[in-house]
Design an enzyme around this catalytic site. Structure first.
Site, mmCIF file in Angstrom:
data_model
loop_
_atom_site.group_PDB
_atom_site.id
_atom_site.type_symbol
_atom_site.label_atom_id
_atom_site.label_comp_id
_atom_site.label_asym_id
_atom_site.label_seq_id
_atom_site.Cartn_x
_atom_site.Cartn_y
_atom_site.Cartn_z
ATOM 1 N N LYS A 1 -29.046 -55.155 63.415
ATOM 2 C CA LYS A 1 -29.027 -56.544 62.963
ATOM 3 C C LYS A 1 -28.111 -57.402 63.854
ATOM 4 O O LYS A 1 -27.351 -56.864 64.680
ATOM 5 C CB LYS A 1 -28.591 -56.576 61.490
ATOM 6 C CG LYS A 1 -29.617 -55.939 60.527
ATOM 7 C CD LYS A 1 -29.125 -56.012 59.079
ATOM 8 C CE LYS A 1 -30.161 -55.522 58.091
ATOM 9 N NZ LYS A 1 -29.675 -55.616 56.685
ATOM 10 N N TYR B 1 -39.010 -59.292 54.891
ATOM 11 C CA TYR B 1 -38.273 -59.153 53.622
ATOM 12 C C TYR B 1 -39.085 -59.717 52.460
ATOM 13 O O TYR B 1 -38.543 -60.371 51.578
ATOM 14 C CB TYR B 1 -36.924 -59.862 53.729
ATOM 15 C CG TYR B 1 -35.888 -59.096 54.525
ATOM 16 C CD1 TYR B 1 -35.544 -57.775 54.199
ATOM 17 C CD2 TYR B 1 -35.220 -59.696 55.589
ATOM 18 C CE1 TYR B 1 -34.585 -57.076 54.927
ATOM 19 C CE2 TYR B 1 -34.253 -59.001 56.319
ATOM 20 C CZ TYR B 1 -33.937 -57.692 55.979
ATOM 21 O OH TYR B 1 -32.973 -57.004 56.691
ATOM 22 N N PHE C 1 -30.022 -63.901 46.870
ATOM 23 C CA PHE C 1 -29.323 -63.679 48.138
ATOM 24 C C PHE C 1 -30.210 -63.955 49.346
ATOM 25 O O PHE C 1 -29.736 -63.905 50.481
ATOM 26 C CB PHE C 1 -28.747 -62.249 48.214
ATOM 27 C CG PHE C 1 -29.759 -61.136 48.194
ATOM 28 C CD1 PHE C 1 -30.452 -60.764 49.345
ATOM 29 C CD2 PHE C 1 -30.012 -60.426 47.021
ATOM 30 C CE1 PHE C 1 -31.375 -59.733 49.331
ATOM 31 C CE2 PHE C 1 -30.942 -59.391 46.996
ATOM 32 C CZ PHE C 1 -31.618 -59.045 48.150
ATOM 33 N N THR D 1 -26.637 -49.746 50.746
ATOM 34 C CA THR D 1 -26.795 -51.132 51.196
ATOM 35 C C THR D 1 -25.458 -51.859 51.307
ATOM 36 O O THR D 1 -25.207 -52.567 52.279
ATOM 37 C CB THR D 1 -27.733 -51.888 50.227
ATOM 38 O OG1 THR D 1 -28.966 -51.166 50.140
ATOM 39 C CG2 THR D 1 -28.006 -53.301 50.705
ATOM 40 N N ARG E 1 -23.112 -47.616 58.031
ATOM 41 C CA ARG E 1 -22.491 -48.701 57.270
ATOM 42 C C ARG E 1 -21.102 -48.307 56.769
ATOM 43 O O ARG E 1 -20.185 -49.143 56.743
ATOM 44 C CB ARG E 1 -23.396 -49.080 56.100
ATOM 45 C CG ARG E 1 -24.671 -49.825 56.548
ATOM 46 C CD ARG E 1 -25.708 -49.858 55.448
ATOM 47 N NE ARG E 1 -26.834 -50.750 55.745
ATOM 48 C CZ ARG E 1 -27.949 -50.771 55.049
ATOM 49 N NH1 ARG E 1 -28.127 -49.933 54.025
ATOM 50 N NH2 ARG E 1 -28.924 -51.618 55.368
ATOM 51 N N ASN F 1 -24.607 -55.822 57.193
ATOM 52 C CA ASN F 1 -24.466 -54.368 57.068
ATOM 53 C C ASN F 1 -25.121 -53.615 58.238
ATOM 54 O O ASN F 1 -25.525 -52.465 58.093
ATOM 55 C CB ASN F 1 -24.991 -53.905 55.713
ATOM 56 C CG ASN F 1 -26.442 -54.282 55.490
ATOM 57 O OD1 ASN F 1 -27.095 -54.807 56.393
ATOM 58 N ND2 ASN F 1 -26.959 -54.002 54.307
ATOM 59 N N HIS G 1 -31.064 -52.064 59.556
ATOM 60 C CA HIS G 1 -32.168 -51.972 58.601
ATOM 61 C C HIS G 1 -32.901 -50.674 58.861
ATOM 62 O O HIS G 1 -33.062 -50.275 60.013
ATOM 63 C CB HIS G 1 -33.151 -53.140 58.790
ATOM 64 C CG HIS G 1 -34.453 -52.922 58.072
ATOM 65 N ND1 HIS G 1 -34.618 -53.224 56.734
ATOM 66 C CD2 HIS G 1 -35.634 -52.372 58.480
ATOM 67 C CE1 HIS G 1 -35.839 -52.890 56.366
ATOM 68 N NE2 HIS G 1 -36.475 -52.371 57.406
ATOM 69 N N GLU H 1 -43.907 -52.459 58.277
ATOM 70 C CA GLU H 1 -42.884 -53.139 59.068
ATOM 71 C C GLU H 1 -43.048 -52.908 60.574
ATOM 72 O O GLU H 1 -42.779 -53.809 61.375
ATOM 73 C CB GLU H 1 -41.493 -52.670 58.617
ATOM 74 C CG GLU H 1 -41.159 -53.098 57.195
ATOM 75 C CD GLU H 1 -39.906 -52.440 56.646
ATOM 76 O OE1 GLU H 1 -39.565 -52.707 55.480
ATOM 77 O OE2 GLU H 1 -39.263 -51.639 57.373
#
Ligand code: IDP
Ligand code: MG
Length: 149
Positions: free
Chosen positions: A11, A51, A59, A93, A104, A114, A117, A128
């Site tokens: 990320k 997502y 969120f 998560t 993480r 975090n 993914h 995905e």
């Protein structure tokens, strides 16, 4: 042997903090094959598709702003039970609850930022991977060390 491919994203925080090499190295060291890899900037449309199960959640605006804030590295990671093993390597998560030894749990402290993914099921992985990789960007090749793993 259940050979699977899963989508991993390093990320924006992982790229900005210089953890991409370290994260990829963990998957390589575990014995996974990199079947595809690219840098891209996620736009709002791709964020919403990727997502899709979260777009209505409170969120989501924060998640969307974060994931589109800076480039990501997308990886197609392949190997035995890759979906579940990669998820285990990532940790829970919320990095504050993630076990030490996980990505993480070793590198993160913020719920949204975090670092990684990973697809949560083989069906999610299939859905995905085609969002991030065109046909021809995923490679079938033999890893000569495979019999030693
Ligand atoms: P996962 O990445 O472990 O599969 P998901 O529940 O699919 O977790 O959530 C997607 C991403 O949304 C998380 O990785 C995290 O960046 C963010 N996120 C999830 N839940 C929260 C939350 O309650 N607060 C802030 N960010 C969240
Ligand atoms: Mg998820």
């Amino acid at each position: 042997m259940a050979n699977e491919r899963t989508l991993v994203l390093c990320k924006p925080d992982a790229v900005q903090r210089g953890h991409v090499g370290h994260i990829i190295s963990r998957f390589e060291s575990r014995g996974f094959k990199i079947a595809g890899m690219k840098m891209l900037q996620v736009d709002e449309a791709l964020a919403a598709r990727h997502y899709q199960e979260h777009v209505e959640k409170p969120f989501y605006p924060m998640l969307r702003d974060f994931i589109t804030s800076s480039p990501v590295i997308a990886l197609a990671i392949e190997g035995d039970h890759a979906v579940d093993v990669v998820r285990a390597m990532m940790g829970t998560t919320n990095p504050q609850a993630a076990a030490p030894g996980t990505i993480r749990g070793d590198l993160g402290i913020n719920f949204t930022k975090n670092l990684v993914h990973g697809s949560d099921s083989p069906a999610s992985a299939q859905r995905e991977l085609v969002l991030f990789f065109d046909e021809g960007e995923l490679y079938d090749y033999e890893m000569t060390i495979k019999d030693w793993l």
